[in-house]
Design an enzyme around this catalytic site. Structure first.
Site, mmCIF file in Angstrom:
data_model
loop_
_atom_site.group_PDB
_atom_site.id
_atom_site.type_symbol
_atom_site.label_atom_id
_atom_site.label_comp_id
_atom_site.label_asym_id
_atom_site.label_seq_id
_atom_site.Cartn_x
_atom_site.Cartn_y
_atom_site.Cartn_z
ATOM 1 N N LYS A 83 0.948 -1.178 -0.027
ATOM 2 C CA LYS A 83 -0.107 -0.111 -0.071
ATOM 3 C C LYS A 83 0.827 1.233 -0.009
ATOM 4 O O LYS A 83 0.397 1.971 -0.766
ATOM 5 C CB LYS A 83 -0.726 0.005 1.398
ATOM 6 C CG LYS A 83 -2.306 0.644 0.882
ATOM 7 C CD LYS A 83 -3.005 0.203 2.181
ATOM 8 C CE LYS A 83 -2.847 0.678 3.660
ATOM 9 N NZ LYS A 83 -3.837 1.863 3.962
ATOM 10 N N SER A 84 1.958 1.195 0.959
ATOM 11 C CA SER A 84 2.864 2.427 1.003
ATOM 12 C C SER A 84 3.616 2.861 -0.262
ATOM 13 O O SER A 84 3.503 3.884 -0.637
ATOM 14 C CB SER A 84 3.893 2.166 2.114
ATOM 15 O OG SER A 84 3.315 2.108 3.361
ATOM 16 N N ARG A 99 3.056 6.095 -3.101
ATOM 17 C CA ARG A 99 4.037 6.838 -3.811
ATOM 18 C C ARG A 99 4.226 6.704 -5.204
ATOM 19 O O ARG A 99 4.472 7.771 -5.755
ATOM 20 C CB ARG A 99 5.078 6.495 -2.956
ATOM 21 C CG ARG A 99 5.155 6.958 -1.560
ATOM 22 C CD ARG A 99 6.064 5.946 -0.484
ATOM 23 N NE ARG A 99 6.284 6.432 0.882
ATOM 24 C CZ ARG A 99 5.181 6.293 1.799
ATOM 25 N NH1 ARG A 99 4.276 5.611 1.503
ATOM 26 N NH2 ARG A 99 5.492 7.048 2.976
ATOM 27 N N GLY A 119 -5.310 8.534 5.097
ATOM 28 C CA GLY A 119 -4.364 9.516 5.777
ATOM 29 C C GLY A 119 -3.292 9.572 4.942
ATOM 30 O O GLY A 119 -2.600 10.959 4.813
ATOM 31 N N ARG A 171 -8.572 12.637 11.988
ATOM 32 C CA ARG A 171 -7.103 12.387 12.183
ATOM 33 C C ARG A 171 -6.269 13.781 11.864
ATOM 34 O O ARG A 171 -6.685 14.528 11.272
ATOM 35 C CB ARG A 171 -6.738 11.453 11.037
ATOM 36 C CG ARG A 171 -7.578 10.197 11.307
ATOM 37 C CD ARG A 171 -7.312 9.033 10.070
ATOM 38 N NE ARG A 171 -5.661 8.500 10.238
ATOM 39 C CZ ARG A 171 -5.342 7.708 9.310
ATOM 40 N NH1 ARG A 171 -5.929 7.400 8.385
ATOM 41 N NH2 ARG A 171 -4.075 7.372 9.744
ATOM 42 N N SER A 189 7.157 10.132 11.495
ATOM 43 C CA SER A 189 5.949 9.698 10.488
ATOM 44 C C SER A 189 6.622 9.894 9.167
ATOM 45 O O SER A 189 7.204 11.147 8.660
ATOM 46 C CB SER A 189 4.979 10.891 10.648
ATOM 47 O OG SER A 189 3.984 10.921 9.778
ATOM 48 N N ASP A 191 1.835 -0.224 12.206
ATOM 49 C CA ASP A 191 0.479 -0.777 11.646
ATOM 50 C C ASP A 191 0.234 -2.466 11.835
ATOM 51 O O ASP A 191 -0.936 -2.921 11.621
ATOM 52 C CB ASP A 191 0.750 -0.857 9.887
ATOM 53 C CG ASP A 191 0.469 0.500 9.563
ATOM 54 O OD1 ASP A 191 -0.167 1.265 10.006
ATOM 55 O OD2 ASP A 191 1.080 0.806 8.465
ATOM 56 N N ARG A 193 -7.259 2.648 17.955
ATOM 57 C CA ARG A 193 -6.826 1.362 17.887
ATOM 58 C C ARG A 193 -6.392 0.364 19.299
ATOM 59 O O ARG A 193 -6.640 -0.469 19.530
ATOM 60 C CB ARG A 193 -5.566 0.851 17.087
ATOM 61 C CG ARG A 193 -6.084 1.124 15.451
ATOM 62 C CD ARG A 193 -5.001 0.799 14.649
ATOM 63 N NE ARG A 193 -5.557 0.832 13.227
ATOM 64 C CZ ARG A 193 -4.866 0.930 12.060
ATOM 65 N NH1 ARG A 193 -3.574 1.184 12.202
ATOM 66 N NH2 ARG A 193 -5.584 1.180 10.761
ATOM 67 N N ARG A 217 -7.569 -2.605 10.047
ATOM 68 C CA ARG A 217 -6.617 -3.500 10.866
ATOM 69 C C ARG A 217 -7.139 -4.451 11.880
ATOM 70 O O ARG A 217 -6.689 -5.399 12.360
ATOM 71 C CB ARG A 217 -5.360 -2.764 11.152
ATOM 72 C CG ARG A 217 -4.767 -2.273 9.778
ATOM 73 C CD ARG A 217 -3.177 -2.033 9.989
ATOM 74 N NE ARG A 217 -2.672 -1.155 8.799
ATOM 75 C CZ ARG A 217 -2.368 -1.582 7.809
ATOM 76 N NH1 ARG A 217 -2.182 -2.930 7.636
ATOM 77 N NH2 ARG A 217 -1.940 -0.754 6.866
#
Length: 436
Positions: free
Chosen positions: A30-31, A35, A101, A129, A172, A322, A353, A395
């Site tokens: 996903k990350s 990008r 996000g 968020r 982050s 995560d 979470r 998740r």
């Protein structure tokens, strides 16, 4: 594996299993998908991406790229993005980031240098968020950004930016990426330092598309005015998605799981170290590199000594942010229990979470202690079936589906459709691998 699997219904029943075995390829990371999609959107030429994430979030990013003037063509096997060669257009409507996000924070840095007005919106959970962390560095570069009490909707009045020397106040990767993406188009050389090193997909992706970055000790620098060129790439399998199956494999003495084409980036592979600490045996069967990203095939079994336990804190908590929900969900089945600290960031994800992990573990009969920044879960517990509240968080839904495999009776997962945010195939694959 086919990725065109229908979304699961809102409620999923997960029955206990007796073993966990098989070979599987998880969807694209996903990350990395986010990008690649963003950089393809601003680059010159047509980028071709295979194994792009099937999750909803990176497709929100693709939708934003189209709204900004890029051309996106999706087929069964790949996604083609023809970029705008450095000049985004004024979108006709708000940029809808959905539940993502990553889309909102990273896109803010990419579009802020363009002379238009952009309004970024998202679903209810995304408007909860924190976005101030993005506004701060981008404002220092000269961007004008409006938020509502530190939250979306976010309106960016774009224009020329100047370089800054930035120290990230919290670990982050999204904030780092926003600054790098803005720095790529700013006047001067932007530098950034991190006290805790975060995942480096952005650095690899920028280099793949032709940008030059330099790193000296803890400082990363990027000079402005660089142009990007399209690439052909295969997205590695998502290790955060694989985490659920890795943890499931730890639950049974005779598990045998093979994960093909898995992203094994060292800044994400802390998960594999923790799986080993807990009592997993990992064998790397094949490894290669594409565009700076390490891709491998691994085999996972449980060691004869069984599940031990772990303490996760400090920089490790940031690296595993995560994966912490699923590690917590299997913690009662370990011998020594699991302690997680320095993970306050979990409270401002798609849901709180920590609160949801506590609520659902207790519903299954577990004993644990909740902290503001984590939790301590006692080992050697037997969990029973329960009604699980996912809080519409992907998740959490997946983590407790894994915990359910070793429970004494079936679990009912409410809000199971949330899994589609990152991993639409999850329940289909889980049922194929869980031997009952």
């Amino acid at each position: 594996m086919s990725s065109s699997i229908a979304q699961p219904s809102t409620t999923q029943i997960v029955r206990p299993a007796r073993s966990f075995q098989g070979s599987v390829t998880v969807p694209g990371d996903k990350s990395i998908s986010h990008r690649y999609a963003m950089l393809a959107g601003i680059a010159e030429g047509t980028t071709r991406l295979s194994n792009f994430s099937t999750g909803a979030d990176p497709h929100s990013t693709l939708g934003c790229m189209e709204a900004l003037g890029a051309k996106v063509v999706k087929s069964e096997t790949q996604i083609e993005v023809t970029g705008v060669a450095g000049a985004f257009q004024q979108p006709k409507a708000e940029l809808d980031c959905g539940n993502s996000g990553s889309t909102m924070r990273m896109l803010a840095g990419l579009i802020a240098p363009h002379p238009h007005t952009f309004t970024l919106i998202g679903d209810h959970s995304l408007t909860m968020r924190p976005m101030e962390r993005i506004r701060k560095p981008l404002s220092a570069m000269g961007a004008r950004i409006d938020l509502v009490d530190g939250h979306a909707p976010m309106t960016i009045h774009g224009g020329p930016l100047k370089a800054i020397d930035f120290e990230t106040p919290i670990p982050s990767a999204q904030v780092k990426t926003a600054v790098l993406f803005a720095g790529l188009q700013a006047e001067g050389t932007t530098s950034l330092s991190e006290a805790v090193r975060t995942r480096d997909h952005s650095e690899h992706a920028l280099k793949a598309f032709g940008a030059t970055l330099t790193r000296s000790s803890e400082k990363l620098s990027i000079s402005g005015g660089q142009k990007l060129k399209s690439i052909d790439a295969t997205v590695p399998g998502d290790i955060s998605s694989a985490a659920f199956f890795l943890c499931a494999a730890l639950l049974f003495p005779d598990s045998n799981l093979v994960l093909d084409s898995l992203g094994m980036n060292p800044t994400r592979a802390a998960l594999l170290d923790v799986i080993t600490t807990l009592g997993g045996k990992i064998k790397v069967l094949m490894v290669e590199e594409h565009h700076g990203e390490t891709i491998g095939t691994i085999q996972v079994n449980r060691s004869p000594e069984g599940l031990k336990g772990a303490k996760i804190s400090g920089a490790l908590s940031a690296q595993l942010i995560d994966e912490l929900p699923v590690i917590a969900a299997i913690a009662p089945y370990t011998r020594d229990g699991v302690v997680i600290r320095d993970a306050k960031e979990l409270r401002v994800k798609e849901s709180d979470r920590i609160a949801l992990v506590v609520k659902n573990l207790r519903a299954m009969g577990a004993e644990l202690t909740e902290f503001e920044d984590g939790l301590a879960i006692t080992g050697n517990q037997q969990l029973h079936g329960a009604e699980i509240d996912s809080g519409s968080d992907h998740r959490i839904a997946m983590a407790f589906s894994v915990a359910a495999l070793r429970a004494s009776s079936e679990n009912i997962i409410h809000g199971a459709e949330a899994a589609a945010i990152s991993f639409p195939e999850f329940f289909t694959l889980l049922n194929e691998l869980a031997k009952r």
